[in-house]
Design an enzyme around this catalytic site. Structure first.
Site, PDB file in Angstrom:
ATOM      1  N   SER A 152       9.226  22.604   6.819  1.00  0.00           N
ATOM      2  CA  SER A 152       9.020  23.337   5.441  1.00  0.00           C
ATOM      3  C   SER A 152       8.516  24.797   5.709  1.00  0.00           C
ATOM      4  CB  SER A 152       8.105  22.339   4.609  1.00  0.00           C
ATOM      5  OG  SER A 152       7.680  22.800   3.545  1.00  0.00           O
ATOM      6  N   ASP A 294      16.411  16.540  -1.165  1.00  0.00           N
ATOM      7  CA  ASP A 294      15.529  17.726  -0.674  1.00  0.00           C
ATOM      8  C   ASP A 294      15.075  18.551  -1.891  1.00  0.00           C
ATOM      9  OD1 ASP A 294      13.625  18.981   0.932  1.00  0.00           O
ATOM     10  OD2 ASP A 294      15.070  19.384   2.491  1.00  0.00           O
ATOM     11  N   HIS A 321      12.517  15.995   1.293  1.00  0.00           N
ATOM     12  CA  HIS A 321      11.896  16.768   1.964  1.00  0.00           C
ATOM     13  C   HIS A 321      11.251  16.350   3.305  1.00  0.00           C
ATOM     14  CE1 HIS A 321      10.702  20.980   2.194  1.00  0.00           C
ATOM     15  NE2 HIS A 321       9.127  20.867   2.225  1.00  0.00           N
TER      16      HIS A 321
END
Length: 341
Positions: A152, A294, A321
């Protein structure tokens, strides 16, 4: 009396042999498998090392913890958020040690066990790049063993670091992060928002239009309609404890400054960030990981793997995610294969 004495001596002898064998066994394991060797420091700390970081605002300390010992594969983990902690990576302990892969937890400045300068001027991408470089030097990581895994926000940081310092690296893993924040925001608006319940979306947009992000209703709507579908595909009450523990410690100042009020798009300092045109300059082996559900566009991430010079794409068909939780077998099989090839 003599029988009792003889029995006592026999028991003592057996116990001594058992203890001796146990100690010898531990020593043999350490000698035959260097993964379990102790560090060469006079005091063992369980792999924890506090590293001083020089910044424009003075010296601060960041927390790291080495797990295992491998001369050829050392993976430094960059958590997301920004502002979360290393703790949500704890599932890596169930997969990497069995493969002899060393990995290093690291709480970035302002996160978890590291110092928090409580100064928004410190929440700056170029400064974090230099922080990672100082951490690398302190941990003696180099081009013969150093892999950087960024998840991320950590993926943004990993890309930026690689573009400046890839000569110090053996490989790069970009996990669940697009190379263009503008495209990320567009994907949230044009694709993910349209999958949301229209009534919930309308109420969310109303709250956002008023910038009423502290309204509890905002997260009450986002959690079932967005987070449980695209962040981690489980009811939030069932999210793994390391995830809940990490998110509970989120540095909100850092998160909001860089990301914005939520994962539903991006509106902070990173809003216009875009490194897609520069991916061609990353020449080291690179693994890009995407997932079907995601918050990030999996097709964009597949394209990233083609834009770097030596890229591989790993797709997690059941993941979101945090695919290392909701598509674990695919995620770790692909990651381990990349690290060991």
């Amino acid at each position: 009396m003599m029988k009792k004495y003889s029995l006592f001596l026999l028991t003592l002898l057996v116990s001594s042999l058992f203890i001796s064998c146990k100690e010898t066994s531990k020593k043999q394991i350490a000698e035959t498998n260097p993964y379990f060797q102790k560090s060469d420091t006079p005091i063992q700390t369980g792999g924890i090392q506090m590293i001083p970081i020089e910044t424009p605002k003075g010296t601060f300390k960041v927390w790291t913890k080495r797990f295992g010992n491998s001369p050829k594969i050392k993976v430094l983990l960059l958590n997301g958020g920004p502002g979360a902690t290393h703790e949500y990576f704890e599932c890596f302990e169930s997969f990497l040690p069995a493969e002899g892969i060393e990995f290093i937890y690291y709480d970035q400045l302002g996160c978890g066990n590291s110092d928090d300068p409580k100064d928004v001027a410190m929440w700056d991408l170029p400064r974090y790049v230099e922080e990672v470089e100082q951490v690398r030097k302190a941990l003696n990581l180099d081009k013969d063993n150093f892999y950087l895994l960024g998840h991320s926000w950590g993926g943004i940081l990993a890309m930026e670091y690689a573009l400046k310092y890839q000569s110090n690296m053996k490989g790069l893993i970009i996990s669940n992060m697009m190379s263009d924040a503008i495209a990320y925001g567009k994907y949230a608006d044009d694709v993910l928002a349209k999958q949301m319940d229209p009534t919930a979306l309308k109420e969310l947009r109303s709250i956002e239009s008023k910038s009423d992000f502290s309204n509890p209703r905002y997260m009450e709507l986002l959690m079932p309609h967005f987070y449980e579908k695209h962040i981690l595909r489980l009811p939030s009450k069932d999210w793994p404890e390391p995830v809940q523990r990490s998110f509970a410690k989120m540095n909100q100042s850092l998160y909001v400054t860089m990301q914005g009020p939520s994962e539903f798009g991006i509106s902070g300092k990173l809003e216009k960030w875009n490194r897609e045109p520069d991916l061609k300059n990353i020449t080291i082996p690179t693994l890009v990981i995407g997932a079907r559900y995601d918050t990030m566009d999996p097709k964009h991430m597949e394209q990233m793997s083609k834009l770097v010079k030596n890229g591989t794409y790993l797709f997690c068909p059941s993941g979101s995610h945090m695919a290392f939780y909701d598509d674990q077998e695919i995620y770790f099989k692909g990651l381990i294969s990349f690290l060991k090839k």
